[in-house]
Design a protein around this motif. Structure first.
Motif, PDB file in Angstrom:
ATOM      1  N   SER A 153     -54.590 -30.270  36.623  1.00 21.45           N
ATOM      2  CA  SER A 153     -56.034 -30.269  37.029  1.00 21.45           C
ATOM      3  C   SER A 153     -56.668 -29.016  37.513  1.00 21.45           C
ATOM      4  CB  SER A 153     -56.325 -31.260  38.336  1.00 21.45           C
ATOM      5  OG  SER A 153     -55.902 -30.706  39.594  1.00 21.45           O
ATOM      6  N   GLN A 154     -56.175 -27.783  37.161  1.00 19.04           N
ATOM      7  CA  GLN A 154     -56.490 -26.486  37.474  1.00 19.04           C
ATOM      8  C   GLN A 154     -57.589 -26.054  36.431  1.00 19.04           C
ATOM      9  OE1 GLN A 154     -53.441 -23.666  38.152  1.00 19.04           O
ATOM     10  NE2 GLN A 154     -54.612 -22.265  38.978  1.00 19.04           N
ATOM     11  N   LYS A 155     -58.734 -25.303  36.722  1.00 14.01           N
ATOM     12  CA  LYS A 155     -59.507 -24.726  35.885  1.00 14.01           C
ATOM     13  C   LYS A 155     -59.239 -23.169  36.061  1.00 14.01           C
ATOM     14  CE  LYS A 155     -63.028 -25.617  39.384  1.00 14.01           C
ATOM     15  NZ  LYS A 155     -62.241 -26.555  40.160  1.00 14.01           N
ATOM     16  N   ILE A 156     -59.007 -22.648  34.747  1.00 15.65           N
ATOM     17  CA  ILE A 156     -58.646 -21.120  34.929  1.00 15.65           C
ATOM     18  C   ILE A 156     -58.817 -20.362  33.690  1.00 15.65           C
ATOM     19  CG2 ILE A 156     -56.204 -21.562  34.226  1.00 15.65           C
ATOM     20  CD1 ILE A 156     -55.402 -19.479  36.686  1.00 15.65           C
ATOM     21  N   PRO A 157     -59.500 -19.220  33.644  1.00 13.31           N
ATOM     22  CA  PRO A 157     -59.756 -18.627  32.337  1.00 13.31           C
ATOM     23  C   PRO A 157     -58.693 -17.230  32.232  1.00 13.31           C
ATOM     24  CG  PRO A 157     -61.131 -17.617  34.238  1.00 13.31           C
ATOM     25  CD  PRO A 157     -60.096 -18.612  35.015  1.00 13.31           C
ATOM     26  N   ILE A 158     -58.702 -17.031  30.943  1.00 14.89           N
ATOM     27  CA  ILE A 158     -58.086 -15.793  30.561  1.00 14.89           C
ATOM     28  C   ILE A 158     -59.084 -14.836  30.394  1.00 14.89           C
ATOM     29  CG2 ILE A 158     -56.584 -14.650  28.691  1.00 14.89           C
ATOM     30  CD1 ILE A 158     -55.697 -17.618  27.983  1.00 14.89           C
ATOM     31  N   PHE A 159     -59.086 -13.963  31.279  1.00 15.08           N
ATOM     32  CA  PHE A 159     -60.083 -12.791  31.045  1.00 15.08           C
ATOM     33  C   PHE A 159     -59.606 -11.696  30.011  1.00 15.08           C
ATOM     34  CE2 PHE A 159     -61.997 -13.125  35.466  1.00 15.08           C
ATOM     35  CZ  PHE A 159     -62.880 -14.264  35.116  1.00 15.08           C
ATOM     36  N   ARG A 245     -52.215 -37.080  30.365  1.00 18.64           N
ATOM     37  CA  ARG A 245     -52.171 -35.546  30.975  1.00 18.64           C
ATOM     38  C   ARG A 245     -52.614 -34.748  29.970  1.00 18.64           C
ATOM     39  NH1 ARG A 245     -46.500 -33.570  32.926  1.00 18.64           N
ATOM     40  NH2 ARG A 245     -47.606 -31.800  33.994  1.00 18.64           N
ATOM     41  N   VAL A 246     -54.299 -34.450  29.894  1.00 11.55           N
ATOM     42  CA  VAL A 246     -54.932 -33.609  29.052  1.00 11.55           C
ATOM     43  C   VAL A 246     -55.054 -32.165  29.458  1.00 11.55           C
ATOM     44  CG1 VAL A 246     -56.966 -33.736  27.776  1.00 11.55           C
ATOM     45  CG2 VAL A 246     -56.333 -35.883  28.547  1.00 11.55           C
ATOM     46  N   LEU A 247     -54.618 -31.358  28.385  1.00  8.18           N
ATOM     47  CA  LEU A 247     -55.047 -30.014  28.562  1.00  8.18           C
ATOM     48  C   LEU A 247     -56.036 -29.365  27.427  1.00  8.18           C
ATOM     49  CD1 LEU A 247     -54.068 -27.116  29.470  1.00  8.18           C
ATOM     50  CD2 LEU A 247     -52.652 -26.891  27.735  1.00  8.18           C
ATOM     51  N   GLY A 297     -54.617 -42.776  37.463  1.00  7.14           N
ATOM     52  CA  GLY A 297     -54.976 -42.317  35.979  1.00  7.14           C
ATOM     53  C   GLY A 297     -54.226 -40.827  35.640  1.00  7.14           C
ATOM     54  N   GLY A 298     -54.612 -40.230  34.711  1.00  7.84           N
ATOM     55  CA  GLY A 298     -54.232 -38.663  34.125  1.00  7.84           C
ATOM     56  C   GLY A 298     -54.753 -37.755  34.771  1.00  7.84           C
ATOM     57  N   SER A 299     -54.806 -36.739  34.127  1.00  5.85           N
ATOM     58  CA  SER A 299     -55.611 -35.340  34.561  1.00  5.85           C
ATOM     59  C   SER A 299     -56.116 -34.575  33.543  1.00  5.85           C
ATOM     60  CB  SER A 299     -54.334 -34.541  35.260  1.00  5.85           C
ATOM     61  OG  SER A 299     -53.612 -34.269  34.184  1.00  5.85           O
ATOM     62  N   VAL A 300     -57.151 -33.846  33.917  1.00  4.16           N
ATOM     63  CA  VAL A 300     -57.842 -32.781  32.682  1.00  4.16           C
ATOM     64  C   VAL A 300     -57.425 -31.410  33.390  1.00  4.16           C
ATOM     65  CG1 VAL A 300     -60.000 -31.978  31.966  1.00  4.16           C
ATOM     66  CG2 VAL A 300     -59.489 -34.660  31.944  1.00  4.16           C
ATOM     67  N   THR A 301     -57.010 -30.665  32.544  1.00  5.25           N
ATOM     68  CA  THR A 301     -56.598 -29.292  32.887  1.00  5.25           C
ATOM     69  C   THR A 301     -57.431 -28.437  31.939  1.00  5.25           C
ATOM     70  OG1 THR A 301     -54.332 -29.825  33.750  1.00  5.25           O
ATOM     71  CG2 THR A 301     -55.023 -27.451  33.443  1.00  5.25           C
ATOM     72  N   ILE A 302     -58.017 -27.343  32.430  1.00  4.74           N
ATOM     73  CA  ILE A 302     -58.889 -26.452  31.682  1.00  4.74           C
ATOM     74  C   ILE A 302     -58.457 -25.090  31.537  1.00  4.74           C
ATOM     75  CG2 ILE A 302     -61.236 -25.629  31.130  1.00  4.74           C
ATOM     76  CD1 ILE A 302     -62.426 -28.201  32.599  1.00  4.74           C
ATOM     77  N   LEU A 303     -58.138 -24.541  30.458  1.00  4.95           N
ATOM     78  CA  LEU A 303     -57.792 -23.278  30.295  1.00  4.95           C
ATOM     79  C   LEU A 303     -58.597 -22.490  29.353  1.00  4.95           C
ATOM     80  CD1 LEU A 303     -55.722 -20.984  30.992  1.00  4.95           C
ATOM     81  CD2 LEU A 303     -54.203 -21.866  29.066  1.00  4.95           C
TER      82      LEU A 303
END
Length: 449
Positions: A153-159, A245-247, A297-303
């Motif tokens: 469930s984290q939202k994190i960018p690659i700079f 569990r969605v990435l 339910g599940g989860s959405v993690t954003i990378l």
């Protein structure tokens, strides 16, 4: 909702990719008239139809952004509103499929027009339905798993910057990450980049659990505004309805922001910082806040990848992104920088979902690597090096070789064991400043001299 049958023939202006249509007086107060976000079809005098979306409603007019471009359109064109916002197919049939930036099937496979459709760009999940992040997503990338763990469930960018292997890293994570479904969003990719992602997923045998939404460089730039919303709408439905569990992987969010800027210029909106509009933060946050773990339910993690033009972290896109997300991974010179990178949620899993020695290994190794960087500077300035400095230099070389290479694939348990071995090769147990019970259990019995 049925298609609105009214034909609108009066085109007021065409500026950039935006067409202004005059609305009859009764439509301005009629609920059957166009709404913000609705789709429309614009047809030129030759009968060619192009998809558009309402981006502004004013006194007696509607502004439509045309995704296929306005070249060839004239004031003799006409529009018909479809009565609904953009939709995307959602069913088990979309797994292993590739869609264009407009949501159309783009892999030559069978049409999915008969599959259920879901609206995109809906509101973020109700906070009351969210639960605290507490599960780690293993990526087998040592610099992530050991030093800045990715949490469900984290939202994190690659700079990153141009020329860095950020796409290779993103593909690696998509292949190895613990996830039931991977949703990929590509914005402004070259064909080679798109094919590299697809081939990587196929060769690794994970394409069957992957959905790809791809806007290529030759496609209409404004379609890049739809890609994140389509990817996230599909991800949310998999998480909520299928309990998966969605990435979500997206590259590059700077291209998304540039498309927003292009639309704002066409609509003659007043720019803010470096030409970007004042709502850039809100537009980015609206997408990133889709990350969530759902009760029952599940989860959405954003990378995502966010490129920094000129390596400038104060650029509006990375600057605004840093206030929204829960940390960042800095990619510099082909390595994930251990000092600039940060996962603000790792404390939820370190030592809880991972081994008891995780925190000690993580902190001690970074402390020694910081000392190695200081020793490198002393060596570069021709200062006299102590015996301890030389051990730090040896440790720094081993750390880069064994941990910082982004092509390395190691389970976290193996990486932690290698961390103890690497420290034991350069330092005595007393120099580690680690609790005795951890030294007794994990420090190698016969360290290499």
């Amino acid at each position: 909702m049925p298609v609105v049958p009214v034909r609108y023939d009066r085109v007021l202006s065409i500026v950039g990719e935006v067409v202004r249509i005059a609305l009859p007086a009764h439509d301005q107060d009629d609920s059957s008239g166009p709404r913000y976000g609705d789709l429309a079809v614009i047809q030129d005098v030759d009968g060619e139809a192009r998809l558009a979306q309402v981006v502004k409603l004013g006194a007696g007019e509607a502004s439509l952004q045309v995704f296929g471009g306005t070249q060839g359109l004239s004031t003799r064109s006409h529009a018909r509103f479809l009565g609904h916002p953009p939709r995307v197919a959602f069913s088990g049939n979309i797994l292993g499929r590739v869609f264009s930036g407009g949501g159309a099937v783009a892999d030559g496979g069978p049409s999915l027009d008969q599959d259920p459709q879901v609206e995109i760009a809906g509101p973020s999940a109700n906070p009351a339905r969210r639960k605290l992040a507490s599960r780690m997503i293993r990526t087998n990338v040592p610099m992530i798993d050991v030093f800045n763990s990715l949490v469900e469930s984290q939202k994190i960018p690659i700079f990153s910057t141009a020329g860095e292997p950020h796409d290779a890293l993103l593909a690696r994570i998509g292949v190895e990450a613990e996830a039931d479904v991977v949703v990929f969003g590509g914005l402004g990719l070259t064909f080679d980049d798109y094919w590299r992602f697809r081939s990587t997923f196929e060769d690794a045998g994970v394409f069957a659990r992957t959905v790809m939404f791809v806007n290529q460089a030759a496609d209409p730039p404004l379609e890049r505004l739809l890609v994140p919303d389509m990817a996230l709408a599909v991800a949310e439905h998999f998480a909520v309805e299928e309990k998966k569990r969605v990435l979500v992987l997206m590259t590059d969010m700077t291209a998304f922001a540039d498309a927003l800027k292009e639309l704002g210029i066409a609509m003659e909106r007043v720019p803010s910082n470096r030409g970007y509009l004042g709502d850039l933060y809100s537009q980015l946050a609206r997408r990133y806040e889709k990350a969530a773990s759902f009760e029952g339910g599940g989860s959405v993690t954003i990378l995502t990848v966010t490129t920094m033009p000129g390596g400038d972290v104060t650029h509006p896109v990375p600057d605004n992104t840093g206030y929204i997300t829960e940390g960042q991974f800095y990619l510099r010179d082909g390595f994930i920088d251990p000092f600039g990178s940060l996962s603000r949620l790792k404390q939820h899993v370190v030592g809880k979902e991972t081994r008891e020695d995780h925190s000690a290994v993580m902190n001690t190794m970074i402390r020694f690597y910081s000392g190695a960087r200081d020793a490198e500077r002393k060596q570069a300035m021709a200062f006299e090096l102590s015996e301890y400095d030389r051990r730090l230099l040896r440790y720094g070389a081993l750390f880069k070789e064994r941990f910082m290479d982004i092509t390395l694939s190691r389970p976290i348990e193996e990486a932690l064991d290698l961390g103890w071995k690497t420290m034991a090769e350069c330092f005595s147990p007393e120099e580690l400043l680690v609790r005795q019970n951890l030294l007794d259990k994990y420090y190698p019995a016969a360290p290499v001299a």
